[in-house]
Structures are given as structure tokens and as C-alpha cells.
Design an enzyme around this catalytic site. Sequence first.
Site, PDB file in Angstrom:
ATOM      1  N   PHE A   1     -13.345  18.764   4.040  1.00 56.40           N
ATOM      2  CA  PHE A   1     -13.498  17.424   4.598  1.00 56.40           C
ATOM      3  C   PHE A   1     -13.829  17.551   6.085  1.00 56.40           C
ATOM      4  CE2 PHE A   1     -12.631  13.012   3.363  1.00 56.40           C
ATOM      5  CZ  PHE A   1     -12.700  13.127   1.986  1.00 56.40           C
TER       6      PHE A   1
ATOM      7  N   HIS B   1     -17.246   4.798   9.700  1.00 49.72           N
ATOM      8  CA  HIS B   1     -17.483   5.914   8.776  1.00 49.72           C
ATOM      9  C   HIS B   1     -18.997   6.049   8.620  1.00 49.72           C
ATOM     10  CE1 HIS B   1     -17.543   8.253   5.126  1.00 49.72           C
ATOM     11  NE2 HIS B   1     -16.239   8.345   5.106  1.00 49.72           N
TER      12      HIS B   1
ATOM     13  N   ARG C   1     -16.064  12.105  12.090  1.00 48.13           N
ATOM     14  CA  ARG C   1     -16.822  10.871  11.831  1.00 48.13           C
ATOM     15  C   ARG C   1     -17.354  10.194  13.079  1.00 48.13           C
ATOM     16  NH1 ARG C   1     -12.501   8.568   7.431  1.00 48.13           N
ATOM     17  NH2 ARG C   1     -13.034  10.140   5.885  1.00 48.13           N
TER      18      ARG C   1
ATOM     19  N   GLY D   1       0.862  -1.188   0.000  1.00 51.31           N
ATOM     20  CA  GLY D   1       0.000   0.000   0.000  1.00 51.31           C
ATOM     21  C   GLY D   1       0.894   1.232   0.000  1.00 51.31           C
ATOM     22  N   GLY D   2       0.285   2.378   0.249  1.00 49.80           N
ATOM     23  CA  GLY D   2       1.050   3.622   0.215  1.00 49.80           C
ATOM     24  C   GLY D   2       2.203   3.626   1.207  1.00 49.80           C
ATOM     25  N   ALA D   3       1.988   3.099   2.418  1.00 48.72           N
ATOM     26  CA  ALA D   3       3.044   3.142   3.442  1.00 48.72           C
ATOM     27  C   ALA D   3       4.237   2.297   3.006  1.00 48.72           C
ATOM     28  CB  ALA D   3       2.493   2.658   4.780  1.00 48.72           C
TER      29      ALA D   3
ATOM     30  N   LEU E   1     -18.044   2.013   0.794  1.00 52.43           N
ATOM     31  CA  LEU E   1     -17.905   3.397   1.233  1.00 52.43           C
ATOM     32  C   LEU E   1     -18.392   4.416   0.210  1.00 52.43           C
ATOM     33  CD1 LEU E   1     -16.600   4.808   3.744  1.00 52.43           C
ATOM     34  CD2 LEU E   1     -14.837   5.516   2.145  1.00 52.43           C
TER      35      LEU E   1
ATOM     36  N   GLU F   1     -16.424  10.758   2.325  1.00 47.05           N
ATOM     37  CA  GLU F   1     -16.790  12.020   2.970  1.00 47.05           C
ATOM     38  C   GLU F   1     -16.749  13.178   1.960  1.00 47.05           C
ATOM     39  OE1 GLU F   1     -15.590  12.298   7.259  1.00 47.05           O
ATOM     40  OE2 GLU F   1     -14.308  13.834   6.392  1.00 47.05           O
TER      41      GLU F   1
ATOM     42  N   HIS G   1     -14.491   1.085   9.431  1.00 47.20           N
ATOM     43  CA  HIS G   1     -13.675   1.690   8.387  1.00 47.20           C
ATOM     44  C   HIS G   1     -12.188   1.709   8.694  1.00 47.20           C
ATOM     45  CE1 HIS G   1     -12.851   4.287   5.027  1.00 47.20           C
ATOM     46  NE2 HIS G   1     -12.407   5.258   5.787  1.00 47.20           N
TER      47      HIS G   1
ATOM     48  N   ARG H   1      -9.757   9.383  13.934  1.00 44.14           N
ATOM     49  CA  ARG H   1      -8.989   9.969  12.831  1.00 44.14           C
ATOM     50  C   ARG H   1      -9.871  10.901  11.995  1.00 44.14           C
ATOM     51  NH1 ARG H   1      -8.633   8.894   7.381  1.00 44.14           N
ATOM     52  NH2 ARG H   1      -9.662   6.872   7.371  1.00 44.14           N
TER      53      ARG H   1
ATOM     54  N   GLN I   1     -12.789   3.152  13.996  1.00 43.10           N
ATOM     55  CA  GLN I   1     -13.656   4.164  13.387  1.00 43.10           C
ATOM     56  C   GLN I   1     -14.753   3.568  12.517  1.00 43.10           C
ATOM     57  OE1 GLN I   1     -12.270   7.037  10.059  1.00 43.10           O
ATOM     58  NE2 GLN I   1     -12.560   8.279  11.882  1.00 43.10           N
TER      59      GLN I   1
HETATM   60  C1  LIG Z   1     -12.896   2.544   0.769  1.00 44.65           C
HETATM   61  C2  LIG Z   1     -11.867   3.346   1.513  1.00 44.65           C
HETATM   62  C3  LIG Z   1     -11.697   4.701   1.231  1.00 44.65           C
HETATM   63  C4  LIG Z   1     -10.739   5.456   1.924  1.00 44.65           C
HETATM   64  N1  LIG Z   1     -10.587   6.788   1.610  1.00 44.65           N
HETATM   65  C5  LIG Z   1      -9.616   7.511   2.257  1.00 44.65           C
HETATM   66  C6  LIG Z   1      -9.384   8.887   1.914  1.00 44.65           C
HETATM   67  O1  LIG Z   1     -10.010   9.451   1.014  1.00 44.65           O
HETATM   68  N2  LIG Z   1      -8.432   9.554   2.598  1.00 44.65           N
HETATM   69  C7  LIG Z   1      -7.700   8.972   3.594  1.00 44.65           C
HETATM   70  O2  LIG Z   1      -6.845   9.623   4.186  1.00 44.65           O
HETATM   71  N3  LIG Z   1      -7.895   7.657   3.915  1.00 44.65           N
HETATM   72  C8  LIG Z   1      -8.816   6.923   3.272  1.00 44.65           C
HETATM   73  N4  LIG Z   1      -9.004   5.598   3.602  1.00 44.65           N
HETATM   74  C9  LIG Z   1      -8.075   4.957   4.543  1.00 44.65           C
HETATM   75  C10 LIG Z   1      -6.755   4.669   3.842  1.00 44.65           C
HETATM   76  O3  LIG Z   1      -6.986   4.373   2.494  1.00 44.65           O
HETATM   77  C11 LIG Z   1      -6.011   3.479   4.468  1.00 44.65           C
HETATM   78  O4  LIG Z   1      -5.945   3.623   5.861  1.00 44.65           O
HETATM   79  C12 LIG Z   1      -4.588   3.420   3.910  1.00 44.65           C
HETATM   80  O5  LIG Z   1      -4.605   3.447   2.496  1.00 44.65           O
HETATM   81  C13 LIG Z   1      -3.839   2.201   4.408  1.00 44.65           C
HETATM   82  O6  LIG Z   1      -2.613   2.124   3.713  1.00 44.65           O
HETATM   83  P1  LIG Z   1      -1.489   1.074   4.129  1.00 44.65           P
HETATM   84  O7  LIG Z   1      -0.317   1.356   3.256  1.00 44.65           O
HETATM   85  O8  LIG Z   1      -1.290   1.137   5.596  1.00 44.65           O
HETATM   86  O9  LIG Z   1      -2.121  -0.350   3.804  1.00 44.65           O
HETATM   87  P2  LIG Z   1      -2.956  -0.942   2.553  1.00 44.65           P
HETATM   88  O10 LIG Z   1      -3.046   0.003   1.424  1.00 44.65           O
HETATM   89  O11 LIG Z   1      -4.208  -1.495   3.121  1.00 44.65           O
HETATM   90  O12 LIG Z   1      -2.029  -2.122   2.078  1.00 44.65           O
HETATM   91  C14 LIG Z   1      -1.798  -3.267   2.870  1.00 44.65           C
HETATM   92  C15 LIG Z   1      -0.790  -4.127   2.154  1.00 44.65           C
HETATM   93  O13 LIG Z   1      -0.363  -5.157   3.027  1.00 44.65           O
HETATM   94  C16 LIG Z   1      -0.345  -6.377   2.344  1.00 44.65           C
HETATM   95  N5  LIG Z   1      -0.514  -7.452   3.339  1.00 44.65           N
HETATM   96  C17 LIG Z   1      -1.400  -7.525   4.361  1.00 44.65           C
HETATM   97  N6  LIG Z   1      -1.213  -8.661   5.062  1.00 44.65           N
HETATM   98  C18 LIG Z   1      -0.178  -9.305   4.484  1.00 44.65           C
HETATM   99  C19 LIG Z   1       0.500 -10.529   4.735  1.00 44.65           C
HETATM  100  N7  LIG Z   1       0.144 -11.336   5.749  1.00 44.65           N
HETATM  101  N8  LIG Z   1       1.507 -10.901   3.902  1.00 44.65           N
HETATM  102  C20 LIG Z   1       1.870 -10.095   2.858  1.00 44.65           C
HETATM  103  N9  LIG Z   1       1.277  -8.934   2.581  1.00 44.65           N
HETATM  104  C21 LIG Z   1       0.263  -8.540   3.386  1.00 44.65           C
HETATM  105  C22 LIG Z   1      -1.458  -6.285   1.334  1.00 44.65           C
HETATM  106  O14 LIG Z   1      -1.247  -7.187   0.289  1.00 44.65           O
HETATM  107  C23 LIG Z   1      -1.315  -4.820   0.902  1.00 44.65           C
HETATM  108  O15 LIG Z   1      -0.346  -4.712  -0.108  1.00 44.65           O
HETATM  109  C24 LIG Z   1      -9.947   4.837   2.918  1.00 44.65           C
HETATM  110  C25 LIG Z   1     -10.108   3.480   3.188  1.00 44.65           C
HETATM  111  C26 LIG Z   1     -11.069   2.745   2.524  1.00 44.65           C
HETATM  112  C27 LIG Z   1     -11.258   1.299   2.899  1.00 44.65           C
END
Ligand SMILES: Cc1cc2nc3c(=O)[nH]c(=O)nc-3n(C[C@H](O)[C@H](O)[C@H](O)COP(=O)(O)OP(=O)(O)OC[C@H]3O[C@@H](n4cnc5c(N)ncnc54)[C@H](O)[C@@H]3O)c2cc1C
Length: 579
Positions: A120, A242, A286, A17-19, A252, A255, A352, A394, A240
Site C-alpha cells: 500500500f 485520494h 496520496r 462504525g469501527g471506532a 473510490l 489504493e 476522501h 494519512r 486528504q
Molecule cells: C470508500 C472508502 C474506502 C476506504 N478504504 C479504506 C481502507 O482500505 N483502509 C483504511 O484504513 N481506511 C479506508 N477508508 C477510511 C476509513 O474507512 C474511515 O476513515 C473509517 O472507517 C471511519 O470509521 P469511523 O468509525 O470513524 O466512522 P464511520 O464508519 O464513518 O461511522 C460513522 C458513524 O457515525 C454515525 N453518525 C454520524 N453522525 C451522527 C449523528 N449526528 N447522530 C448519530 N449517529 C451519527 C453514523 O451513523 C455511523 O454509524 C476508506 C474510506 C472510504 C470512504
Amino acid sequence: MTNTHIHQFDAVIVGAGGAGLYAALEVAEHMENAAVLSKIYPSRSHTGAAQGGVGAALGNREPDSPEWHMFDTVKGSDYLADQNAVEIFCHEAIDTVIELEHLGLPFNRTKDGKIDQRRFGGHTKEFGQGPVRRACYAADRTGHMILQTLFQQCIKHQVKFYSEFHVLDIVIEQGRCVGLVAYEIATGHLHIFHAKTVLLATGGSGRLYKITSNAHGLSGDGMAIPFHHGVPLQDMEFFQFHPTGIYQMGILLSEACRGEGGKLINGKGERFMEKYAPTLLDLAPRDLISQYIYEEIHMGNGINGKDYVHLDLRHLGKDRIEKKLPDITDFVRTYLGLDPVKDLIPVQPTAHYSMGGIPTTINGEVLKDGVNTVLPGLYAAGEAACVSVHGANRLGTNSLVDILVFGRRSGIAMAEYASKNDYTPLPPAPEAPVQSRINALMTRPLKESAARIRADLQTQMMDNCGVHREEKGLTQAKNKITEYRQRFEAVGVRNKGEVYNSELLETMELENLIDLADATVQSALARRESRGAHARQDHPKRDDKNFLKHSLAHKNDQKTDITYKPVIITKFEPKERKY
Ligand SMILES: Cc1cc2nc3c(=O)[nH]c(=O)nc-3n(C[C@H](O)[C@H](O)[C@H](O)COP(=O)(O)OP(=O)(O)OC[C@H]3O[C@@H](n4cnc5c(N)ncnc54)[C@H](O)[C@@H]3O)c2cc1C
């Protein structure tokens, strides 16, 4: 015995993901070698589902300041966020958004070519004087654009990707994290990754609940794995909801719908937020809106007396709805057969976001106890981590900021650690515990079904540890979780194959969910006050004297113990929250 393979990298990042991707990019730019493991294909990570925007006080549409952003985030958190972390977060939000723009992210633009910004929930000007336009966005596909931009940059910088690798354990040796064990989904082979640093960026755990906006794979694996090794989980009671999930589906509706001017309407046709938050109305935070929706429903003001309310976008007009909210419009047309241009949309609060997670420093280093001792080599960032910038609740757009700011900081810290430290040797057979868990599940007779336990758990969490909680329901949930753990002992796996055995992996995910549910419920039981997303009907007031502190859930064998640690307050003393 399964085939086992060994790899070696300076930095191994779990989660694309982004992180995870921002951290990987930083490691690669610092000339250290990085691998990213993801249990799904990287560009399908949940970050890609984020819709509404990423908050940064750029001030492109009207005056704004990182100090106001900081105030809003701390107040939004119900004063539980650590303010040293929030300060860094609000200032670095600006740099990271501009860096993303330079990396190629196609933001919406103002007429004079700057990044456009919209309103927002909970974001205000001049310390609460009214809404401000702070959310930078790319239509309602902001997360998709972030993910694609970072993925492309990682490929350009030769980050090595292991897609469809499911991480099952980390390896701790001589008090350090020295690697991890992953299961290759396509072959059933085990892979040992020997590493100087490991980052857990595995996202949230929304699959704890029956109605959720979260993707199928968000089972909190990255939180559960260190928990099994004695690392505590922080502030897990704050989950949280939503306010606007599609009724009965949880999908979802961002917002951004209300940021663009959408309104919430009850069964009497009233814009009920006028009663509760006269300044911010439908853009209050929220936690509060979800609690008010429940109150309206309990008063019999749901639509036709049922458990939902309406989201009204009709007055925005076809052009604005379709241009600014194209995906939302599609969802409503596809899943409900309704048209937001003409129809009211039935919505209910949906699980959420996990405010809690793995405790870390501001550089992503994992903290293994209540006195902030670092576990060398192990890092966490994104929704899986708890820095803590969100405290008890959040604000919208602040998660994308979190993954960018702290993903990046973790990557920088990992590169520095890797450049100064050698590899610590692996212990003998680091895969043995995982191998024996797999063998047990594959060989024991199938007397109980994982799917049945998962459905029971999700219903229990929804009913007794959702928007409203109280002692009786939480105690019931706690006892039920003990029962699920016992029932799990009789779960077997029907599919004995090695190729794409999703039944085996989903069963192992369920084990994680049971542990996280336990940490959540026990933390919620112990916190006898209401704060942010934790609304106790039997303790309706915030109690700063006894509970202005972070919870830490520790796993001791089959038991979960709760301890606390102080909140860091620098600029804003706790006040009553009014919007
Ligand atoms: C529908 C929706 C809309 C949202 N809209 C917003 C918004 O507009 N603004 C905002 O700030 N936030 C928003 N959020 C929240 C935000 O998107 C998430 O909190 C954030 O993107 C999480 O990013 P991350 O990098 O932590 O993890 P994620 O993007 O969830 O990625 C997790 C990664 O971990 C990997 N993974 C997990 N478990 C394992 C494992 N056991 N082995 C190997 N890989 C694994 C997955 O494959 C994936 O690649 C939204 C969330 C949702 C659900």
C-alpha cells in the site's frame, strides 16, 4: 412541543462504525452498560465501504517491524503527527488485527494459513528502502468484514443499539459531559441520554466537497457539536484527496489497485510517477500523487487535455483483477460501462479523509484547549477525532488501524471512568436548545433552499480549498462562507411532518458543514506553508521554523479564531520527504 424520552447508560457511543463498535465492545466486556446510537442502520456505516486493507507489521509475507511502520507514518504525516501516539498505534495495530482474527474476521490467507498482506502507498521496509507488504485484507471488502465482525460481537455482548437516532447536541453540566440529545428519525421524538461517558465516533466530513468518496451522511456532525460548545478543532486544513476516484463521480477505486500493481498513466501514455517518486512510483503517499496528477493536468498532460488521468490494471490479468479486486471491478463495470480487464479507467482525485478533528489524548479523552485540559466524560475516536497519528497526511490502511486501536483504547478508558464515577445530575430541560432550533426551522418561511447553499458550498470548497490552495481563493472561500451563513438564516423546511423528515435533518447537517468549512478555510489561510495535503501554491515550501505546530480552530460566536500547539517529536526529526 415534541415528545421527550429519558434513558440512562454508563457509556453512550455515537456512531456504529469501527471506532464506535470497538469501544462499545470494550465497555460491554468490562461489565458496564453501553448504548450505541447511529443515524443510519449500524452495518451501513462508512467503515463498511473501506476496501483495501488494515496496516499492521505482522511480517507474514516478508520481514517487517512496528518501528518501520512508525517511521513511514511519521514521514507520511510530513512530520506533523504526534510521535508518542504513533508509537502506540503501530505496536497495538498488531494486537488488534490478531484480536479481530480471533473474533472471526475472515482475512485472505497465505498458502501456509497466515493472514495475507499486500503493498500500500507509503509503507516501506528498512526506513524507506522500498515497498513492503503490510496491509492485511479481505479481498477489497476489508471494512465490510471489520464492521460485520464487530457488530456481531456487540450483539453477543448485549450492547443496546438505537438505530436511526440522529444526535443533535451534547449536554455539559458542572464542566462535564453528562449526556446528549438525539432525534428519533422514525417518530420525530427527542430522546435525552443521561450518561457517565459519551463517545463521539461519527466519522468524517467528506460532504464538504463536491467530488468525494464519502457516504451521504458524512457531514461531520460529531466534530461540529463540541465545536459549538467551545472545544477546538485540530489541523482542519489537512483534508486528504485520494488520487483514484472515478472521474466526475468520486467513487473510490482503492489504493489496493496500485498495491496489486496498477499504474497511473497520463495523456501522453507515460507512467508519470517515474518522474516524481522513482523508488515507490505509484505507491507514493496520496498527498503527493494527487498533487502530481494536478500538475500533469496543468501541464496539459491530462487525457485529451482534460482534468483526469488513467488507471491501468490490464496487465494484472482477469483472474487477479476479479479475485483480488472484485468490488472495484464491479464499480467500473456498473458505473462506467468499462471493463478493467480490457479498458483504461478514467480517474481524478476525490475528497476522501479528514486528518483533522476533535483533539484527544491517547485514551480518547477530549481536550478542550491548547494546553491539553481534558473535558471529563467526553471522548472521541476514529475519523472524527485527531489524536494525532496522521498529521498532515494519512497513509492508506492507517485509518482502519486508527479506528481499531483508539476505538478500543477509548472503550477501556470509558469503562474505567464509569466504574469510578457517579452520574452527574442533568440540568433542567437539556433538550431546550435543540427544541428551539427545530421549532425555528419548522416555522420560519422558506425563502432560501438548503440544497442550493449546500451545492454552492461544495463547489466553493472544491475550487478554492481542494488539492491546490492560495491566498486569493481561500479569501474568496472565507467570504462566501460568511454569505452562506447569512443565507442559511432564510432557510425553511417544506416538510412539516415528524416521520422520516430527512429534509429537516439534512438542513441541520448543512449548518454543521458550514461551520466545518469555516474552520477548514481559516486554518488553511493561516498556514502559510505547504505540508502534506495542504499545498499552498503561494507558499510552496514546508516551513518548520514557523509551522511545525498543530492548528486549533476555536468558535467565538460567529467568528473562528486560530491558535497553535506544539507537535510531539520523540524519535524522528523532520527531514525532507523523498520517495
Ligand atoms: C470508500 C472508502 C474506502 C476506504 N478504504 C479504506 C481502507 O482500505 N483502509 C483504511 O484504513 N481506511 C479506508 N477508508 C477510511 C476509513 O474507512 C474511515 O476513515 C473509517 O472507517 C471511519 O470509521 P469511523 O468509525 O470513524 O466512522 P464511520 O464508519 O464513518 O461511522 C460513522 C458513524 O457515525 C454515525 N453518525 C454520524 N453522525 C451522527 C449523528 N449526528 N447522530 C448519530 N449517529 C451519527 C453514523 O451513523 C455511523 O454509524 C476508506 C474510506 C472510504 C470512504
